[in-house]
Design a protein around this motif. Structure first.
Motif, short mmCIF file in Angstrom:
data_model
loop_
_atom_site.label_atom_id
_atom_site.label_comp_id
_atom_site.label_asym_id
_atom_site.label_seq_id
_atom_site.Cartn_x
_atom_site.Cartn_y
_atom_site.Cartn_z
N UNK B 328 0.82 -1.24 -0.03
CA UNK B 328 0.16 -0.03 -0.13
C UNK B 328 0.75 1.21 -0.01
N UNK B 329 1.19 1.84 -1.19
CA UNK B 329 2.02 2.94 -1.07
C UNK B 329 1.59 4.18 -0.45
N UNK B 330 0.19 4.37 -0.42
CA UNK B 330 -0.36 5.36 0.15
C UNK B 330 -0.05 5.40 1.55
N UNK B 331 -0.34 4.36 2.24
CA UNK B 331 -0.10 4.46 3.52
C UNK B 331 1.41 4.51 4.04
N UNK B 332 2.17 3.74 3.18
CA UNK B 332 4.00 3.78 3.24
C UNK B 332 4.20 5.22 3.20
N UNK B 333 3.60 6.00 2.56
CA UNK B 333 4.03 7.43 2.27
C UNK B 333 3.52 8.39 3.61
N UNK B 334 2.24 7.98 3.87
CA UNK B 334 1.76 8.74 5.21
C UNK B 334 2.63 8.23 6.31
N UNK B 494 5.42 -1.01 -3.45
CA UNK B 494 5.58 -0.65 -4.96
C UNK B 494 4.41 -0.28 -5.71
N UNK B 495 4.53 1.04 -6.48
CA UNK B 495 3.50 1.29 -7.46
C UNK B 495 4.08 2.16 -8.49
N UNK B 496 3.31 1.70 -9.58
CA UNK B 496 4.00 2.11 -11.06
C UNK B 496 2.82 2.43 -11.94
N UNK B 497 2.71 3.56 -12.46
CA UNK B 497 1.71 3.70 -13.59
C UNK B 497 2.18 4.80 -14.88
#
Lengths: 157, 722
Positions: B328-334, B494-497
């Motif tokens: 979960x990229x969003x919670x990792x950044x938060x 990890x997230x990629x778009x």
């Protein structure tokens, strides 16, 4: 149109073309000497390097009118009988070419380098060969081939 | 052998190895033929299998199904075949196979669909098992035939260097001498891994054979399509303008048609074609064309102004096409101890293969057949689109593949082949040689896409990366998204778009596709984080690669090759990068210096270590890494293609400069990690290492960031003064 005689690889060729025709097209398309390559047409890539009176020239930038004094023209086909000029042998030893398209020009340029300067430094090699482009990135092996040829030639002499 | 089997049925039953089907379709003829003497006569004249011709003096001709553009397929694929055939290499020669994908295609592109395509560094990967199987089957036919003749069990026979040997009495017979006794078994065995030659007995694989194409290339006799000369041949050129897709309106048709040697004008949607008796006449006429061009989708587009728009797109809330979403990229950044957000950019680059595009095409008088001479990376349709263009059956089209004066992705398009066909149709049956001038090749190129990449990362307070997010904004689908994955890095989220834009500019795969820009962004981001936490970039990657032992081995090898931890000259620095391309894992390290007055970066040395699986020809792998790295340096330091109001601004090597000999590093050293895994691709592995290694060295040397490709002197000076 003008009839003209050309001395290419110690052979006489008669051509009957406009005197502003590029020597590159004369060699390749009219005479079938296709070892000399077209790359840019403006003397910036060196793929069409030939010798005129033993000096390296870009065939794309010479017209027939500049060759009306019986100059001696040498192309890659006339460099050696069996492809065994010391430079050509060194090119094989170094496994220099990849796609191979620029290599006739590279070899013709290297031949005059060693004729003028039998033991060039690496910097001299780079400076002399700088106008011959290779997109495959074989430059390091070209340098190596020239160094091999220089070493062999200097041992002989 | 008394049943006539259709070619297609046979192909199905024989596991894809089409014995006796050569150009002449020999198989049905042979199966129908019950006279043994006649069969033997046919065999003598024709082929041992679809892959190999054998002569009575033992000379062997192996077919190469791939394009040869300098990557060494002529030698490496035939070496794999010859290894299993146990051939005498001194008697081997190599020819291009017919372009018949049913027989010579590989299914490694898409399962159950054989294609002949030399792109994506996939030739060795795609043909390794096919060449082994075909070589082993050729050997089997020879052994089986002589076993029958000698009346001994095949088990008692072995082979060595082009001979079959009876192990019991040591009787030997050369492969060529077996021809009178050759016969085709009803069925050919499919050999399994354990039946192939033991690698410890290899004589060709893993050793260096001199490349078979090199002697002709130093004599000037290697034949490229542009060298083809045919009786009655005409010449064709096209004027395509510099606004991609604009429609032409010719204002001086009668003037052009009146010129000496001009035979015909051929309109295309996007160009005006000229056919003339000679090339000089065609080119002279091209210069005199007076064309009005329509506007096109690219009108108004300025390549150096578009990044602002792309930044906005990257900031929009709605996602594009999601390629990776793990954890979960969003919670990792938060929940991060520290976050990073950095934009990277890259301008268009052009292929600049040294042989400008060209093709020679002859269309039959009735328009129902065609023959093509071309340097092509082939394609998903091995007939290169010609059958559908002419509306004729594929079997009526013959493609004669020639050496390629460079490919780099550009020759996997067929635009130039179809243009040549369009011209030749107009003057059938006279053949036409279509030549693109260098100016045509630059201005109507198909470029590596321009992109903006927004990378975000999260770490804990100690600098351990907890999340990594990558958003690419650009045109071209996989052309911009390839290489965005970082499976090898141990990062939990990890997230990629990819967010699509379209500018109407022609685009195409360019050596390593999206990997060069994407790995540039990823690897620079890794160094930015390492530098922030004052960690050594190699040590930092070692932790990230802890769960990828093959990757780690390349890192360890490269840092030992260059003595990474030693001190170097004050004004020099080393930079590192790790990446995967075409299945090959590589670590690259460069040493650079910067002229702070001119902004010119010099690359002094480059080291790389790669795990490419089994290596067929080590020196050729080295040559590919050297070439890929030099092309990388060229693109990173010099190459920039720009668009103003939709018009391409460059036209030749005067304004699109590529690397010259004076720019080369002192050395490029390549190490190969030994592996028994199947071979993977090398041709594109070196190129994407360069941008990130240079930028990371620059960061170490100056503390400044280079985030926009290419690193022109102006951009370098701006970075230094920032």
């Amino acid at each position: 149109m003008a009839s003209q005689s050309l001395n290419i690889n110690n052979k006489k060729y008669a051509v009957d073309l406009n005197e502003d025709t590029s020597l590159l097209w004369v060699l390749r398309e009219h005479l079938g000497l296709t070892g000399t390559k077209y790359g840019c047409g403006i003397a910036l890539c060196g793929s069409c390097t030939i010798h005129v009176d033993d000096k390296p020239m870009r065939a794309c930038s010479l017209t027939l009118s500049a060759l009306n004094k019986g100059q001696k023209i040498t192309t890659i086909e006339g460099l050696s009988k069996n492809g065994d000029h010391p430079i050509q042998q060194a090119w094989v030893e170094a496994q220099a070419p990849q796609c191979g398209y620029c290599q006739s020009g590279q070899i013709m340029q290297a031949v005059t380098l060693l004729a003028e300067n039998p033991n060039p430094t690496r910097e001299e090699i780079k400076a002399y060969m700088n106008g011959n482009l290779c997109r495959c990135g074989t430059y390091l092996r070209i340098v190596k081939a020239i160094e091999i040829a220089a070493k062999k030639t200097s041992v002989k002499t | 052998m008394n049943k006539v089997v259709s070619r297609r049925e046979f192909l199905k039953t024989s596991g894809g190895v089409a014995l006796f089907i050569g150009i002449s379709g020999l198989l049905p003829q042979m199966i129908a033929c019950k006279n043994n003497k006649e069969v033997q006569k046919l065999l003598k004249k024709h082929q041992l299998t679809a892959w190999v011709k054998l002569a009575e003096d033992g000379q062997i001709t192996i077919y190469n199904p791939a394009a040869e553009m300098g990557q060494g397929s002529m030698t490496s694929l035939s070496a794999i075949f010859a290894e299993e055939m146990d051939a005498d290499w001194s008697k081997v020669s190599v020819e291009f196979s017919p372009q018949e994908s049913e027989i010579y295609g590989s299914d490694k592109w898409s399962p159950n669909n054989k294609v002949m395509l030399s792109a994506g560094s996939r030739v060795t990967y795609g043909y390794y098992s096919i060449m082994r199987q075909a070589g082993a089957q050729a050997r089997y036919i020879l052994m089986n035939s002589i076993a029958e003749h000698w009346q001994v069990p095949i088990k008692e026979l072995s082979t060595a260097n082009g001979e079959v040997i009876n192990r019991r009495d040591n009787k030997r017979i050369g492969y060529g001498e077996i021809i009178p006794y050759l016969y085709m078994p009803d069925k050919l065995p499919e050999f399994s891994e354990s039946e192939f030659k033991d690698p410890k007995n290899y004589r060709f694989i893993g050793l260096d054979l001199p490349r078979v194409d090199i002697p002709a290339k130093v004599k000037g006799t290697a034949q490229f399509a542009i060298d083809i000369q045919l009786p009655e041949m005409l010449y064709g050129v096209l004027e395509r303008g510099s606004l991609h897709g604009a429609r032409p309106n010719l204002n001086n048709e009668s003037e052009i048609l009146a010129l000496s040697g001009v035979l015909k004008l051929v309109p295309f949607d996007y160009a005006i074609g000229i056919i003339a008796e000679s090339l000089d006449q065609a080119l002279a006429a091209k210069k005199l064309l007076n064309i009005s061009w329509s506007e096109a989708p690219a009108s108004g587009f300025n390549s150096q102004d578009c990044y602002k728009k792309y930044e906005k797109i990257a900031s929009e809330k709605s996602a594009g096409k999601v390629i990776t979403n793990e954890g979960n990229i969003n919670s990792a950044i938060k929940s991060a101890g520290k976050t990073f957000s950095v934009d990277f950019k890259n301008d268009y680059v052009y292929h600049a293969q040294m042989e400008p595009l060209n093709a020679v095409v002859q269309v039959g008088t009735d328009g129902n057949s065609a023959e093509v001479w071309v340097g092509s990376q082939q394609g998903f349709d091995s007939k290169l689109g010609v059958p559908s263009y002419l509306g004729i059956p594929a079997e009526n089209v013959k493609i004669n593949l020639q050496y390629l004066g460079g490919g780099f992705g550009r020759r996997s398009m067929t635009d130039f082949v179809l243009e040549g066909t369009g011209l030749a149709r107009e003057v059938a049956p006279r053949p036409v040689k279509l030549i693109w001038t260098r100016e045509d090749d630059v201005s109507y190129g198909a470029y590596r896409p321009l992109t903006l990449q927004r990378l975000k990362a999260s770490t804990d307070a100690q600098g351990k990366i907890t999340g990594f997010s990558h958003c690419v904004v650009g045109d071209g689908g996989n052309l911009v998204a390839s290489g965005i994955q970082i499976d090898y890095y141990d990062i939990p989220n990890k997230y990629a778009e990819w967010r699509e834009v379209s500018e109407g500019i022609r685009l195409k795969h360019w050596r390593s596709v999206g990997h060069a820009p994407n790995k540039f962004a990823i690897e620079c981001m890794i160094d930015e984080i390492a530098t922030y936490f004052k960690k050594d970039p190699a040590d930092f990657r070692r932790i990230l690669l802890a769960k990828s032992p093959r990757a780690l081995a390349t890192l360890d090898k490269a840092i030992s090759m260059c003595d990474w931890y030693s001190t170097i000259a004050d004004n020099h620095a080393k930079g590192i990068a790790f990446l995967e391309r075409s299945g090959t894992l590589s670590t690259g390290i460069c040493e650079i210096s910067v002229d702070r007055k001119t902004g010119i970066i010099s690359v002094h040395r480059f080291w790389s270590a790669s795990d490419a699986g089994i290596v067929i020809q080590p020196d050729n792998v080295k040559a590919q890494m050297e070439g890929g790295i030099l092309m990388g340096i060229s693109s990173v330091l010099k190459e920039q293609l720009t668009i103003v109001n939709g018009r391409v601004q460059q036209s030749n090597f005067n304004n699109y400069e590529i690397l010259q000999m004076s720019d080369i590093p002192d050395s490029v050293e390549t190490a190969i990690i030994e592996s028994r895994e199947p071979p993977r691709g090398v041709g594109e592995s070196g190129t994407p290492l360069v941008a990130c290694a240079i930028a990371n060295a620059f960061l170490k040397l100056t503390g400044k960031h280079l985030r926009h490709l290419p690193f022109t002197p102006e951009r370098v000076l701006n970075a230094l003064n920032s």
